[in-house]
Design a protein around this motif. Sequence first.
Motif: not given
Length: 492
Positions: A60-70, A123-140
């Motif tokens: 259960p502890l591992a399950a919560v950590i995995a679920a919260v990390t994403i 819309f522009t803010i959302g575009g910046y957010v998507a690009v930043l998240h996508a680059i950083i999120g590759l390691a998650i």
Amino acid sequence: MKHSGAVAGIPAAFKSITPDRRIQAVITAWAFGAFIEGASGFGTPAAVAGPLLVILGFPPLAAVIAAVTIQSTPVSFGAVGTPILIGVKKGLHNQPLVTQYLAEHAGRWFGEHGEIAYQSMLFTIGGYVAVLHAIIGLAIPLFMVCIMTRFFGANRSWREGFEVWRFCLFAALAFCVPYVVFGLTLGPKFPSLLGGLCAIVLTVTAARRGWFMPKDTWDFPRPESWPTDWRSSTPAAADHNSLPPSTRHPFWTLVPYLIVAALLVVSQLPTIREGLQRLELRYVLDRPTKGGAEIEVRWNPALSPGTTFLVAAAAAVLLLKTHRAALRSALRETCAGIVGAGVVLLFAVPTVRIFLQSDVNATRLGSMPYELATTVSRLVGDAWPLVAAPVGAFGAFVAGSNTINNMTFSLFQFSVALQSGLDPVVIVALQAVGGAAGNMICVHNVVAAAATVGILSHEGSVIRKTLLPTVYYLIATGLLALLLCGLTGRIP
């Protein structure tokens, strides 16, 4: 139902895809969790993915950590873009400072003014957010797997997590590529929802066909050797093996989760959501006699994730013809979890609300988070791009909601950017990204997730471990922010 007799079919269904726990975590927490985040948000993915991982045989502890990390990369576009379309919009909309900026930079919004300019900016803010998240999120996904093997494996090894780097990278790309495409073309509503759906299809297909798979299969130690803090404290959690086995096809054991996913998606359809919004309940707690705003409580039971779970549970009981012993066991466990989490949240939530609404005072000071952030902005000066995301993370940690966090800090971030000669659209995007990262260590989300698997009182252990990917996320965001602001020539 968590402990129905059909539960045994779920591990069988996943083992037919892959018996490797690392791959199961990526598919369940990362891909499926991202899809649920896109449909509902507000901590729902952890409440769905956590128990599902426990059923698969995760501690259960591992399950919560995995679920919260994403609860990071998909969060900014959770609940069909609510943190941007509601949080950022309400924080900036009709503010004189923002209106003036839009008028002075009308060319950036194709010469548009007024509401259309506001929508273009979102819309522009959302575009910046998507690009930043996508680059950083590759390691998650790899971060999640490595934490799991390091702290919950028999060998306590980081290396065993890195063994699946190819599949983790594939899973990250399977989500992040469509995530960016939808963010740049369709706006803030669909990146997490459709990106998560793509990731589910692609990761399941890859696992079934053996693409990018490790040579060796990895598993947790045997349950009898698990330390106490890994285990659920709910008595009912241990007795499901004694329930009558199900003779149904394993597919039927996934029906409750499919019902939850379907209800969450359907409730976001414009016509249906508009009708459900009319069911909102309001109660005025106080009416000031000399000016001031009303103190009002609002709740919409039809749009509450809890209602979705209740409806799905009731439907599952009928469709699966759940055994009475299993139903009683599930009800006991659920009630125990509600009581335990309720005691914690009874004190945590009011404290957070007082903290956020402390701007109602005789000294005319802003709220405590706002004043703290203002002080930081004076101290760091031109280095604000490095600090913008941590301020967003701090807001999410306190508020327990990226949407409320964006409402609270978007105008502040916008103002600091203008004062520092930075691009305010980029800085507000950093606010949204940082807020998503803060969800990994948000007390409210961790408590809710822990309650679903019966490990209340272990929230500190969860936060300490998820602090690792949170720090990575904020450092990476800061470095990208400096690069982005440098490329746009906005750093004075």
